[in-house]
Design a protein around this motif. Structure first.
Motif, PDB file in Angstrom:
ATOM      1  N   SER A 281     -23.634 -34.585  -3.979  1.00 43.19           N
ATOM      2  CA  SER A 281     -22.363 -34.540  -4.332  1.00 43.19           C
ATOM      3  C   SER A 281     -21.916 -36.010  -4.922  1.00 43.19           C
ATOM      4  O   SER A 281     -20.999 -35.955  -5.784  1.00 43.19           O
ATOM      5  CB  SER A 281     -21.480 -34.385  -3.208  1.00 43.19           C
ATOM      6  N   GLU A 282     -22.435 -36.990  -4.272  1.00 41.77           N
ATOM      7  CA  GLU A 282     -22.036 -38.385  -4.979  1.00 41.77           C
ATOM      8  C   GLU A 282     -22.736 -38.405  -6.433  1.00 41.77           C
ATOM      9  O   GLU A 282     -21.729 -39.283  -6.947  1.00 41.77           O
ATOM     10  CB  GLU A 282     -22.869 -39.279  -4.089  1.00 41.77           C
ATOM     11  N   MET A 283     -23.695 -38.096  -6.782  1.00 40.10           N
ATOM     12  CA  MET A 283     -24.132 -38.148  -8.123  1.00 40.10           C
ATOM     13  C   MET A 283     -23.304 -37.269  -9.015  1.00 40.10           C
ATOM     14  O   MET A 283     -23.021 -37.674  -9.987  1.00 40.10           O
ATOM     15  CB  MET A 283     -25.813 -37.655  -7.993  1.00 40.10           C
ATOM     16  N   TYR A 284     -22.742 -36.233  -8.656  1.00 40.29           N
ATOM     17  CA  TYR A 284     -22.026 -35.400  -9.471  1.00 40.29           C
ATOM     18  C   TYR A 284     -20.636 -36.086  -9.781  1.00 40.29           C
ATOM     19  O   TYR A 284     -20.141 -36.277 -10.650  1.00 40.29           O
ATOM     20  CB  TYR A 284     -21.757 -33.950  -8.800  1.00 40.29           C
ATOM     21  N   LYS A 285     -20.285 -36.628  -8.436  1.00 39.84           N
ATOM     22  CA  LYS A 285     -18.930 -37.384  -8.602  1.00 39.84           C
ATOM     23  C   LYS A 285     -18.936 -38.563  -9.461  1.00 39.84           C
ATOM     24  O   LYS A 285     -18.007 -38.835 -10.230  1.00 39.84           O
ATOM     25  CB  LYS A 285     -18.292 -37.876  -7.303  1.00 39.84           C
ATOM     26  N   LYS A 508     -26.774 -15.508  -2.012  1.00 43.00           N
ATOM     27  CA  LYS A 508     -25.450 -15.825  -2.678  1.00 43.00           C
ATOM     28  C   LYS A 508     -24.539 -16.687  -1.930  1.00 43.00           C
ATOM     29  O   LYS A 508     -23.976 -17.678  -2.498  1.00 43.00           O
ATOM     30  CB  LYS A 508     -24.776 -14.415  -2.842  1.00 43.00           C
ATOM     31  N   LEU A 509     -24.290 -16.538  -0.536  1.00 46.24           N
ATOM     32  CA  LEU A 509     -23.552 -17.213   0.288  1.00 46.24           C
ATOM     33  C   LEU A 509     -24.200 -18.824   0.172  1.00 46.24           C
ATOM     34  O   LEU A 509     -23.352 -19.860  -0.129  1.00 46.24           O
ATOM     35  CB  LEU A 509     -23.875 -16.706   1.707  1.00 46.24           C
ATOM     36  N   LYS A 510     -25.452 -18.946   0.346  1.00 46.99           N
ATOM     37  CA  LYS A 510     -26.125 -20.316   0.149  1.00 46.99           C
ATOM     38  C   LYS A 510     -25.837 -21.034  -1.136  1.00 46.99           C
ATOM     39  O   LYS A 510     -25.073 -21.992  -0.984  1.00 46.99           O
ATOM     40  CB  LYS A 510     -27.583 -20.247   0.324  1.00 46.99           C
ATOM     41  N   ASN A 511     -26.055 -20.152  -2.154  1.00 47.69           N
ATOM     42  CA  ASN A 511     -25.784 -20.785  -3.547  1.00 47.69           C
ATOM     43  C   ASN A 511     -24.477 -21.375  -3.918  1.00 47.69           C
ATOM     44  O   ASN A 511     -24.203 -22.307  -4.265  1.00 47.69           O
ATOM     45  CB  ASN A 511     -26.434 -19.890  -4.393  1.00 47.69           C
ATOM     46  N   GLU A 512     -23.507 -20.513  -3.488  1.00 46.40           N
ATOM     47  CA  GLU A 512     -22.225 -20.567  -3.668  1.00 46.40           C
ATOM     48  C   GLU A 512     -21.569 -21.748  -2.988  1.00 46.40           C
ATOM     49  O   GLU A 512     -21.024 -22.699  -3.547  1.00 46.40           O
ATOM     50  CB  GLU A 512     -21.269 -19.412  -3.485  1.00 46.40           C
ATOM     51  N   THR A 513     -22.092 -21.882  -1.877  1.00 45.84           N
ATOM     52  CA  THR A 513     -21.598 -22.655  -1.050  1.00 45.84           C
ATOM     53  C   THR A 513     -22.125 -24.338  -1.378  1.00 45.84           C
ATOM     54  O   THR A 513     -21.531 -25.295  -1.503  1.00 45.84           O
ATOM     55  CB  THR A 513     -22.044 -22.623   0.654  1.00 45.84           C
ATOM     56  N   PHE A 514     -23.614 -24.206  -1.631  1.00 44.52           N
ATOM     57  CA  PHE A 514     -24.113 -25.463  -2.191  1.00 44.52           C
ATOM     58  C   PHE A 514     -23.667 -25.953  -3.309  1.00 44.52           C
ATOM     59  O   PHE A 514     -23.136 -27.412  -3.587  1.00 44.52           O
ATOM     60  CB  PHE A 514     -25.742 -25.308  -2.149  1.00 44.52           C
ATOM     61  N   VAL A 515     -23.133 -25.102  -4.332  1.00 40.95           N
ATOM     62  CA  VAL A 515     -22.629 -25.741  -5.673  1.00 40.95           C
ATOM     63  C   VAL A 515     -21.278 -26.344  -5.325  1.00 40.95           C
ATOM     64  O   VAL A 515     -20.808 -27.195  -5.938  1.00 40.95           O
ATOM     65  CB  VAL A 515     -22.798 -24.546  -6.728  1.00 40.95           C
ATOM     66  N   LYS A 516     -20.640 -25.349  -4.563  1.00 42.95           N
ATOM     67  CA  LYS A 516     -19.180 -26.096  -4.381  1.00 42.95           C
ATOM     68  C   LYS A 516     -19.280 -27.510  -3.653  1.00 42.95           C
ATOM     69  O   LYS A 516     -18.237 -28.019  -3.823  1.00 42.95           O
ATOM     70  CB  LYS A 516     -18.234 -24.905  -3.674  1.00 42.95           C
ATOM     71  N   ILE A 517     -20.067 -27.439  -2.444  1.00 48.52           N
ATOM     72  CA  ILE A 517     -20.154 -28.962  -1.882  1.00 48.52           C
ATOM     73  C   ILE A 517     -20.718 -30.185  -2.931  1.00 48.52           C
ATOM     74  O   ILE A 517     -20.030 -31.001  -2.978  1.00 48.52           O
ATOM     75  CB  ILE A 517     -21.212 -28.880  -0.781  1.00 48.52           C
ATOM     76  N   ASP A 525     -18.177 -30.726   5.334  1.00 47.38           N
ATOM     77  CA  ASP A 525     -18.240 -29.867   6.510  1.00 47.38           C
ATOM     78  C   ASP A 525     -18.075 -28.289   6.354  1.00 47.38           C
ATOM     79  O   ASP A 525     -18.607 -27.705   7.267  1.00 47.38           O
ATOM     80  CB  ASP A 525     -16.809 -29.905   7.174  1.00 47.38           C
ATOM     81  N   ALA A 526     -18.123 -27.879   4.979  1.00 48.36           N
ATOM     82  CA  ALA A 526     -18.539 -26.457   4.752  1.00 48.36           C
ATOM     83  C   ALA A 526     -19.917 -26.094   4.856  1.00 48.36           C
ATOM     84  O   ALA A 526     -20.014 -25.052   5.305  1.00 48.36           O
ATOM     85  CB  ALA A 526     -18.081 -26.480   3.061  1.00 48.36           C
TER      86      ALA A 526
END
Length: 554
Positions: A281-285, A508-517, A525-526
């Motif tokens: 997430s830090e790298m994306y930001k 699907k739950l995992k991938n969607e959550t990880f990408v959004k994080i 916290d998600a």
């Protein structure tokens, strides 16, 4: 049998991922093969004739590879492999159908649902389990122990002890695994040489070094066009390209590892995964990833690499020849070992179950189940152990200039666990003066010849040198194999009932959550909510089933 097969249709059409686990072999060949688990020597062992007379006929189904091509009006039932197997062994193999690789799993599901299966074929793990539980498969324990040649048993042993165990149900060997090349699969860090040299960057030793290079490629205009349009590290929407990075945090996607209590726990819900997501997430930001990665599969990411916009990729041993040398033919990439982990330890590669994703199953009642081993041995002797150029260009590829895959005609295949690494080892032995070029088998000689072309100035073959030359990716993996630096997935069985039912939903739950994080659409916290939801939506049941299985393996 038709009624039993038809009853499987609802389960067969459920999409499930291939099993993951690990072979624990150190890659060294032994002189003695491995018996089937739980088996004893047969008192009724009989010799198998060199050639069946009269000839026997076995039916099968199969798929073509992208490089499969037929010549002179031949087809899958009429080609050099089929004719030789019949002439040499008295085994006439008849393909009932033959489809592109992408259509095979669906076609076999429909075939099983129709109530008709051939004498042998390659089944997915889920198909294998369902057919075995329905009592429709031949018990191969006796056939394997009595009739499998040492060449086959050595391959099974080299693939790792869990490979045969994964095909063993209730103490019986119910299939022969299509062995794979997982030991050749550790993550490799690939970096554009020209960008690294232009910015005078040091070799990456730690994860912080990797991030610093990514930062430089993102912010310091490595392509020199005066625009802010480059990215440090390749990333895709399915996070396949993130796996090696996450392993540096002790996070092994889709693995089951021991927790503090000694039970198996799903690694994607552990604290190590959370820490890896924080860094991503830090790298994306900071702009290190193409913001469009959320909609790009690896093919689309490759297009961005080809456009000269990405400077690093975490790939594998073969990434130089495919896809990098095609994407940037004029710009070389260099392989580097994955950096030390966040806790300062040498990188340990995740090692899934060492299969090619299929099991060779034999229909119950087939008169000569042992015949499959004759074909496996012929495959090994012809594809791997042959040193004759005449045989090579007759059975493997048509010519030096035409690399169409004649070898794909073989009705049965199993893969040596480290064949590509052996190519590197033998090419290196010639470069070091320990072997002569003429001592190499044709495939290995081809690797050596390309290395020499590069060394003599033919730079368009840089991919071969980057993989199999000094300092290449194969040498990095060879060292991992020698050091046995692997983390093994401790669940190596066929999918549990709840895995079959819930895996697609949970993934699907995992991938969607990880990408959004990663993209900042959700806070870290998600992750805690994801863990709770994963458990509620079937994860707790899967964990229970996995540990019930695991308790029986001790």
């Amino acid at each position: 049998m038709k009624r039993q097969l038809g009853a499987l249709v609802s389960l067969c059409l459920v999409a499930v991922p291939l099993m993951t686990a690990c072979g624990s072999s150190d890659g060294k060949e032994e002189t003695k093969g491995t018996p089937a688990p739980g088996a004893t020597a047969s008192a009724e062992k009989q010799a198998v004739p060199d050639k069946y007379s009269p000839s026997i006929e076995l039916t099968t189904v199969g798929y073509s590879f992208p490089t499969t091509k037929f010549f002179n009006n031949e087809d899958i039932n009429n080609n050099i492999w089929m004719r030789t197997i019949e002439e040499k062994f008295g085994i006439k193999v008849k393909f009932q159908w033959y489809v592109p690789q992408t259509e095979y799993d669906k076609k076999t599901n429909l075939m099983i649902a129709s109530g008709e299966i051939p004498d042998f074929f390659a089944a997915t793990p889920q198909q294998f389990k369902q057919l075995a539980e329905a009592g429709l498969l031949e018990d191969m324990t006796k056939a394997y122990n009595d009739f499998a040649p040492e060449s086959v048993k050595k391959v099974m042993q080299g693939a790792g002890e869990t490979v045969l165990k994964s095909a063993t149900l209730d103490g019986k060997l119910m299939a022969i695994p299509w062995t794979g090349v997982a030991k050749e699969g550790p993550a490799i860090l690939w970096i554009r040489k020209d960008w690294k040299m232009k910015l005078n960057l040091p070799d990456p030793k730690t994860i912080d070094d990797l991030v610093a290079i990514s930062e430089a490629f993102t912010k310091k205009d490595p392509d020199g066009n005066g625009k802010d349009d480059t990215f440090g590290l390749a990333m895709d929407k399915d996070m396949k390209l993130a796996g090696g990075f996450m392993q540096g945090f002790g996070a092994y996607p889709d693995f089951w590892l021991k927790d503090a209590s000694g039970s198996l726990a799903y690694n994607d819900i552990q604290a190590e995964t959370r820490k890896a997501l924080v860094k991503l997430s830090e790298m994306y930001k900071a702009g290190h990833f193409d913001p469009e990665f959320i909609v790009k599969d690896t093919n689309k990411v490759n297009e961005t690499i080809g456009a000269g916009k990405i400077g690093m990729m975490i790939g594998g041993r073969g990434s130089a020849n495919s896809p990098l040398v095609t994407l940037t033919p004029e710009q070389e990439w260099q392989a580097y070992p994955m950096p030390t982990t966040v806790d300062g330890k040498p990188f340990q590669a995740g090692l899934p179950l060492n299969t090619f994703g299929y099991y060779w199953v034999v229909k119950k009642g087939t008169k000569h189940p042992e015949a499959i081993f004759k074909m496996m041995d012929f495959w090994l002797q012809t594809y791997y152990y042959n040193k004759s150029e005449e045989v090579y260009y007759k059975y493997i590829v048509p010519s030096v200039t035409d690399q169409s895959a004649l070898w794909t005609y073989s009705p049965v295949k199993i893969y040596l666990p480290d064949n590509n690494i052996e190519n590197y080892r033998q090419a290196t032995a010639v470069l070091d003066g320990k072997l002569k070029p003429e001592d190499l088998a044709p495939e290995k000689k081809k690797v050596y010849d390309k290395i020499m072309l590069y060394k003599n100035g033919q730079k368009n073959v840089w991919g071969e040198f980057a993989q199999n030359g000094p300092g290449g990716s194969a040498g990095i993996i060879d060292q991992i194999i020698k050091d046995n630096r692997f983390v093994t997935n401790l669940f190596y069985s066929t999918p549990t009932p709840t895995m079959v039912e819930r895996t697609q939903q949970l993934d699907k739950l995992k991938n969607e959550t990880f990408v959004k994080i990663i993209t900042g659409n959700l806070g870290i916290d998600a992750f805690d909510k994801y863990v709770a939801d994963w458990k509620k939506q079937g994860g707790d049941l899967i964990t229970k089933e996995v540990n019930e299985w695991y308790s029986k393996q001790k």
